[in-house]
Design a protein around this motif. Structure first.
Motif, mmCIF file in Angstrom:
data_model
loop_
_atom_site.group_PDB
_atom_site.id
_atom_site.type_symbol
_atom_site.label_atom_id
_atom_site.label_comp_id
_atom_site.label_asym_id
_atom_site.label_seq_id
_atom_site.Cartn_x
_atom_site.Cartn_y
_atom_site.Cartn_z
ATOM 1 N N PRO A 235 31.628 -50.151 -33.292
ATOM 2 C CA PRO A 235 32.326 -50.752 -32.150
ATOM 3 C C PRO A 235 31.385 -51.462 -31.175
ATOM 4 C CG PRO A 235 33.243 -48.591 -32.607
ATOM 5 C CD PRO A 235 32.009 -48.740 -33.466
ATOM 6 N N LEU A 236 30.192 -50.897 -30.958
ATOM 7 C CA LEU A 236 29.246 -51.572 -30.068
ATOM 8 C C LEU A 236 28.719 -52.867 -30.686
ATOM 9 C CD1 LEU A 236 27.265 -48.589 -28.534
ATOM 10 C CD2 LEU A 236 28.667 -50.253 -27.306
ATOM 11 N N LEU A 237 28.477 -52.852 -31.981
ATOM 12 C CA LEU A 237 28.054 -54.088 -32.652
ATOM 13 C C LEU A 237 29.144 -55.152 -32.551
ATOM 14 C CD1 LEU A 237 26.302 -52.702 -35.864
ATOM 15 C CD2 LEU A 237 25.206 -53.775 -33.876
ATOM 16 N N ALA B 174 22.920 -37.626 -25.667
ATOM 17 C CA ALA B 174 23.802 -37.163 -26.746
ATOM 18 C C ALA B 174 24.832 -38.246 -27.090
ATOM 19 C CB ALA B 174 24.515 -35.895 -26.313
ATOM 20 N N ASP B 175 25.307 -38.217 -28.309
ATOM 21 C CA ASP B 175 26.291 -39.203 -28.762
ATOM 22 C C ASP B 175 27.527 -39.229 -27.867
ATOM 23 O OD1 ASP B 175 24.665 -39.899 -30.908
ATOM 24 O OD2 ASP B 175 25.676 -38.538 -32.300
ATOM 25 N N GLU B 176 27.997 -38.054 -27.457
ATOM 26 C CA GLU B 176 29.228 -37.996 -26.667
ATOM 27 C C GLU B 176 29.063 -38.585 -25.266
ATOM 28 O OE1 GLU B 176 27.297 -33.905 -26.821
ATOM 29 O OE2 GLU B 176 27.979 -35.325 -28.309
ATOM 30 N N ASP B 177 27.831 -38.796 -24.827
ATOM 31 C CA ASP B 177 27.562 -39.395 -23.515
ATOM 32 C C ASP B 177 27.099 -40.851 -23.617
ATOM 33 O OD1 ASP B 177 28.118 -36.950 -22.232
ATOM 34 O OD2 ASP B 177 26.069 -36.265 -22.535
ATOM 35 N N TYR B 178 27.297 -41.464 -24.764
ATOM 36 C CA TYR B 178 26.667 -42.753 -25.051
ATOM 37 C C TYR B 178 27.357 -43.971 -24.436
ATOM 38 C CZ TYR B 178 23.314 -45.574 -27.563
ATOM 39 O OH TYR B 178 22.278 -46.400 -27.861
ATOM 40 N N GLU B 179 28.620 -43.860 -24.097
ATOM 41 C CA GLU B 179 29.392 -45.050 -23.697
ATOM 42 C C GLU B 179 28.744 -45.841 -22.569
ATOM 43 O OE1 GLU B 179 33.833 -46.389 -22.210
ATOM 44 O OE2 GLU B 179 33.466 -44.283 -22.674
ATOM 45 N N LYS B 180 28.368 -45.179 -21.491
ATOM 46 C CA LYS B 180 27.784 -45.888 -20.342
ATOM 47 C C LYS B 180 26.504 -46.620 -20.736
ATOM 48 C CE LYS B 180 26.390 -45.149 -15.554
ATOM 49 N NZ LYS B 180 26.205 -44.165 -14.474
ATOM 50 N N PHE B 181 25.665 -45.968 -21.530
ATOM 51 C CA PHE B 181 24.420 -46.588 -21.969
ATOM 52 C C PHE B 181 24.712 -47.757 -22.911
ATOM 53 C CE2 PHE B 181 20.322 -46.203 -24.528
ATOM 54 C CZ PHE B 181 19.527 -46.769 -23.548
ATOM 55 N N GLY B 182 25.646 -47.583 -23.828
ATOM 56 C CA GLY B 182 26.020 -48.640 -24.768
ATOM 57 C C GLY B 182 26.534 -49.888 -24.075
ATOM 58 N N ASN B 183 27.125 -49.715 -22.900
ATOM 59 C CA ASN B 183 27.636 -50.875 -22.154
ATOM 60 C C ASN B 183 26.531 -51.845 -21.767
ATOM 61 O OD1 ASN B 183 30.296 -50.019 -22.314
ATOM 62 N ND2 ASN B 183 30.219 -48.958 -20.346
ATOM 63 N N LEU C 151 21.566 -48.354 -33.817
ATOM 64 C CA LEU C 151 21.537 -48.332 -35.280
ATOM 65 C C LEU C 151 21.289 -46.933 -35.839
ATOM 66 C CD1 LEU C 151 19.635 -51.671 -35.950
ATOM 67 C CD2 LEU C 151 22.108 -51.239 -36.020
ATOM 68 N N ASN C 152 20.808 -46.021 -35.004
ATOM 69 C CA ASN C 152 20.585 -44.638 -35.424
ATOM 70 C C ASN C 152 21.716 -43.707 -34.992
ATOM 71 O OD1 ASN C 152 18.000 -45.010 -36.669
ATOM 72 N ND2 ASN C 152 17.187 -45.325 -34.613
ATOM 73 N N ARG C 153 22.738 -44.251 -34.397
ATOM 74 C CA ARG C 153 23.872 -43.459 -33.929
ATOM 75 C C ARG C 153 24.955 -43.409 -35.008
ATOM 76 N NH1 ARG C 153 22.803 -40.591 -29.089
ATOM 77 N NH2 ARG C 153 20.988 -41.670 -28.247
ATOM 78 N N PRO C 154 25.899 -42.481 -34.877
ATOM 79 C CA PRO C 154 26.997 -42.412 -35.857
ATOM 80 C C PRO C 154 27.787 -43.725 -35.920
ATOM 81 C CG PRO C 154 26.969 -40.458 -34.464
ATOM 82 C CD PRO C 154 25.971 -41.428 -33.886
#
Length: 137
Positions: free
Chosen positions: A88-90, A50-59, A79-82
């Motif tokens: 910010p990740l880009l 889920a989007d709200e759990d994305y931070e750890k994966f985005g790291n 690229l498919n996320r909000p």
């Protein structure tokens, strides 16, 4: 490194836990998998997280030590996320010069912000924040 990563992923996918819990379980094991296991598991995590759990994966995208093949999977998912997750990740990826995806992330930011601020990362940050206010998810 875990050599039985395929069995572990299969067990998680087949268990009775909810989708988000499956993603969290895989994410916990993710750093212990070999590159091939990370690539395959990243695809599953992308579909389940889920989007709200994305931070750890985005790291893993912003970490220059993550194998490029794994970053490819995560970048495609980002690229498919909000926008509030994506931009910010880009930016964080682009501003990390030894990141294999830095140039690609910067090009994508240029498309969104319709400008190139070179290596003025403070300006990139300001313009991104302004753009996000004008383009809420």
């Amino acid at each position: 490194l875990m050599t039985d990563w395929e069995d572990r992923v299969d067990r998680i996918l087949g268990d009775d836990s909810e989708v988000g819990e499956k993603a969290r379980k895989m994410l916990e094991l993710f750093p212990h998998f070999p590159e091939a296991g990370q690539v395959e598991t990243a695809q599953h995590i992308s579909n389940l997280l889920a989007d709200e759990d994305y931070e750890k994966f985005g790291n893993y995208l912003t970490n220059s030590k993550t194998p490029e093949s794994v970053q490819d999977v995560i970048l495609a998912d980002v690229l498919n996320r909000p926008n509030a997750i994506k931009l910010p990740l880009l930016l964080e990826t682009a501003r990390t010069p030894d990141n294999a995806k830095a140039a690609e992330a910067k090009e994508m930011l240029e498309l969104y912000l319709e400008d190139d601020y070179g290596t003025d990362w403070n300006r990139w940050q300001q313009e991104m924040e302004k753009w996000l206010k004008e383009n809420p998810d």
